[in-house]
Structure formats: C-alpha cells, structure tokens
Design a protein around this motif. Structure first.
Motif, PDB file in Angstrom:
ATOM      1  N   ALA A   1      90.329  18.599 -67.817  1.00 41.42           N
ATOM      2  CA  ALA A   1      90.234  17.175 -68.267  1.00 41.42           C
ATOM      3  C   ALA A   1      90.680  15.985 -67.215  1.00 41.42           C
ATOM      4  O   ALA A   1      89.804  15.015 -67.155  1.00 41.42           O
ATOM      5  CB  ALA A   1      90.840  17.170 -69.650  1.00 41.42           C
ATOM      6  N   ALA A   2      91.702  16.292 -66.826  1.00 39.88           N
ATOM      7  CA  ALA A   2      92.049  15.336 -65.679  1.00 39.88           C
ATOM      8  C   ALA A   2      91.223  15.085 -64.541  1.00 39.88           C
ATOM      9  O   ALA A   2      91.117  13.959 -63.921  1.00 39.88           O
ATOM     10  CB  ALA A   2      93.797  15.706 -65.331  1.00 39.88           C
ATOM     11  N   THR A   3      90.846  16.226 -64.031  1.00 40.81           N
ATOM     12  CA  THR A   3      89.938  16.297 -62.933  1.00 40.81           C
ATOM     13  C   THR A   3      88.751  15.410 -63.077  1.00 40.81           C
ATOM     14  O   THR A   3      88.114  14.513 -62.260  1.00 40.81           O
ATOM     15  CB  THR A   3      89.598  17.661 -62.309  1.00 40.81           C
ATOM     16  OG1 THR A   3      90.849  18.324 -62.186  1.00 40.81           O
ATOM     17  CG2 THR A   3      88.694  17.402 -61.241  1.00 40.81           C
ATOM     18  N   MET A   4      87.943  15.793 -64.227  1.00 42.16           N
ATOM     19  CA  MET A   4      86.775  15.072 -64.475  1.00 42.16           C
ATOM     20  C   MET A   4      87.024  13.649 -65.045  1.00 42.16           C
ATOM     21  O   MET A   4      86.490  12.757 -64.514  1.00 42.16           O
ATOM     22  CB  MET A   4      86.141  15.672 -65.775  1.00 42.16           C
ATOM     23  CG  MET A   4      84.662  15.361 -66.198  1.00 42.16           C
ATOM     24  SD  MET A   4      83.565  15.476 -64.880  1.00 42.16           S
ATOM     25  CE  MET A   4      83.044  17.073 -65.209  1.00 42.16           C
ATOM     26  N   GLY A   5      88.243  13.360 -65.535  1.00 42.10           N
ATOM     27  CA  GLY A   5      88.500  11.967 -66.159  1.00 42.10           C
ATOM     28  C   GLY A   5      88.941  11.247 -64.857  1.00 42.10           C
ATOM     29  O   GLY A   5      88.949   9.681 -65.149  1.00 42.10           O
TER      30      GLY A   5
ATOM     31  N   TYR B   1      82.688   9.434 -64.024  1.00 41.77           N
ATOM     32  CA  TYR B   1      82.463  10.186 -65.103  1.00 41.77           C
ATOM     33  C   TYR B   1      81.712   9.523 -66.292  1.00 41.77           C
ATOM     34  O   TYR B   1      81.098   9.883 -67.216  1.00 41.77           O
ATOM     35  CB  TYR B   1      83.636  11.069 -65.484  1.00 41.77           C
ATOM     36  CG  TYR B   1      84.591  10.363 -66.512  1.00 41.77           C
ATOM     37  CD1 TYR B   1      84.638  10.491 -67.733  1.00 41.77           C
ATOM     38  CD2 TYR B   1      85.525   9.383 -66.026  1.00 41.77           C
ATOM     39  CE1 TYR B   1      85.357   9.995 -68.821  1.00 41.77           C
ATOM     40  CE2 TYR B   1      86.278   8.802 -66.697  1.00 41.77           C
ATOM     41  CZ  TYR B   1      86.244   9.003 -68.258  1.00 41.77           C
ATOM     42  OH  TYR B   1      87.069   8.179 -69.186  1.00 41.77           O
ATOM     43  N   ASP B   2      82.241   8.304 -66.639  1.00 44.00           N
ATOM     44  CA  ASP B   2      81.654   7.432 -67.823  1.00 44.00           C
ATOM     45  C   ASP B   2      80.506   7.000 -67.707  1.00 44.00           C
ATOM     46  O   ASP B   2      80.089   6.347 -68.421  1.00 44.00           O
ATOM     47  CB  ASP B   2      82.791   6.436 -68.212  1.00 44.00           C
ATOM     48  CG  ASP B   2      83.299   5.639 -67.137  1.00 44.00           C
ATOM     49  OD1 ASP B   2      82.557   5.700 -65.928  1.00 44.00           O
ATOM     50  OD2 ASP B   2      83.984   4.566 -66.915  1.00 44.00           O
ATOM     51  N   ASP B   3      79.639   7.171 -66.569  1.00 42.21           N
ATOM     52  CA  ASP B   3      78.401   6.873 -66.337  1.00 42.21           C
ATOM     53  C   ASP B   3      77.419   7.830 -67.196  1.00 42.21           C
ATOM     54  O   ASP B   3      76.336   7.513 -67.462  1.00 42.21           O
ATOM     55  CB  ASP B   3      78.056   6.732 -65.028  1.00 42.21           C
ATOM     56  CG  ASP B   3      78.721   5.600 -64.197  1.00 42.21           C
ATOM     57  OD1 ASP B   3      79.065   4.725 -64.709  1.00 42.21           O
ATOM     58  OD2 ASP B   3      78.943   5.841 -62.857  1.00 42.21           O
ATOM     59  N   LEU B   4      77.978   8.987 -67.463  1.00 47.38           N
ATOM     60  CA  LEU B   4      77.156  10.120 -68.132  1.00 47.38           C
ATOM     61  C   LEU B   4      77.878  10.586 -69.412  1.00 47.38           C
ATOM     62  O   LEU B   4      79.101  10.728 -69.538  1.00 47.38           O
ATOM     63  CB  LEU B   4      77.137  11.210 -67.147  1.00 47.38           C
ATOM     64  CG  LEU B   4      76.407  11.203 -65.834  1.00 47.38           C
ATOM     65  CD1 LEU B   4      76.585  12.256 -64.895  1.00 47.38           C
ATOM     66  CD2 LEU B   4      74.899  10.831 -65.927  1.00 47.38           C
TER      67      LEU B   4
END
Length: 211
Positions: free
Chosen positions: A68-72, A91-94
């Motif tokens: 979660a931290a790596t993707m966030g 990440y929040d583009d997808l």
C-alpha cells in the motif's frame, strides 16, 4: 499355674484379610495419572501451529503495508514539459491503483485486528471458536487481496508491454521509476496472498486435529 512352668502366648501375625469377611486395605495414589503421550503431542503441535500463525500474520501485515505504501507513493514527473502540459504519472491517475491502495490498507487493518485472536489461540491451543472465526475472515481478506493484486498486475503488465491492437503505448518506457514502484507493490501484494494461503491451510489443519 505351677511354679517353674513358663507360660507362652502365641500371637498370630497381622494379615490384610482377616477371615472371610476381612477387608483389603485400599491404597490411594499420591500423584495424578500422567497425561497420555498422544495428548501432549497434540497440545504441542497445536501450540506450534498457533505460534506459526502469529508469525505469518506479522508477515502478511508487513507485505500489505509495504504494498500500500509503495503504490501510494508512486509518482514521477518527466523533466521536460510544455507551456500547457506537464508529463506526470501517479497512482491516483488510475482507478485500479486507487482501489489497490484502499484494498491493501483494509487488509493490513484487518490483520492488525486479528493479531489478538491469534494470541488467544497461542494461550489456548484447543479453543476452536477463535480459530474458526479467523479462518472465515482470512478467507474474506484473501479474496479482497487477490482481487486487488490481480487487477493491479493487469494494469502494470499493460503499462510495461502496451497493446498494439488498441494503440496503447508502453508508458513504462518513459515513466520507468513509476512502473518500478508499481511493480514492487504488486509483488508485495502477491506475497501477502501466498502468506494468507498458508494461514488458511494451517488453520484448517489445526481444526482438523481438534476432532
């Protein structure tokens, strides 16, 4: 009685049974009966499985939090830009990656809440109630974890390879750091899936041995 004569009295030795109606002495053991070896072995095995369950939960927690931290925190901005555009990937583009972060955070939160129940299973290895509850909730968490990992893996694969049929470019050629972080997050999520499978397997094995 005459003088000089000796008088002798014969005393019969004591016996446990005096006559036909005599009662036999009963002896009460001072020590309790020893626990059968099989029960001891089962108790040790259950405690060992419970300790291993606790260790696996710590591993799942670490994997889920890391994913979660790596993707966030995956974000990359290209060094060149125009007057109207700035090339950035986050990440929040997808929506798939957003779902991934939320799902892995939920899984990590569940594992934190499940640790006290795992400790109860260590203290009371023969308690079946907490183990059944953990088995059910672990299965639900595994389903959520697998869904998030599979969806994110599909997007990462598309970002790496592209799709010539739909003219989707391999964006990882430009956003290498972003894709590397996303790929690491996916690997961490699949590690959590593997640990969850081991948790469910050992929980089922412990419940089987309790009957």
């Amino acid at each position: 009685m005459k003088t000089g004569e000796s008088t002798s009295i014969d005393i019969a030795p004591e016996t446990n049974n005096s006559g036909p109606i005599g009662k036999k002495k009963s002896t009460t053991p001072l020590l309790a009966a020893p626990v059968p070896v099989t029960d001891r072995g089962t108790h040790r095995m259950k405690r060992g499985l419970s300790i291993f369950d606790f260790v696996l939960r710590i591993g799942v927690l670490a994997s889920a939090l890391a994913a979660a931290a790596t993707m966030g925190t995956s974000d990359q901005t290209l060094p060149f830009f125009t007057q109207f555009f700035q090339f950035e990937a986050s990440y929040d583009d997808l929506p798939t990656f957003q779902f991934f972060v939320v799902a892995m955070a939920v899984v990590a939160g569940y594992v934190v809440l499940s640790i006290p129940f795992s400790i109860v299973c260590i203290i009371r290895p023969h308690a079946a109630g907490p183990r059944v509850l953990l088995l059910i909730l672990d299965s639900v968490a595994l389903t959520l974890n697998t869904a998030a990992a599979g969806a994110a893996a599909a997007v990462v694969s598309l970002a790496h390879s592209g799709n010539s049929s739909t003219n989707w470019l391999a964006v990882c050629n430009q956003f290498g750091d972003f894709c590397q972080q996303a790929s690491g997050a996916v690997v961490g999520s699949f590690a959590a899936v593997l640990l969850f499978l081991l948790l469910i397997l050992f929980s089922a094995l412990s419940l089987k041995n309790s009957h």
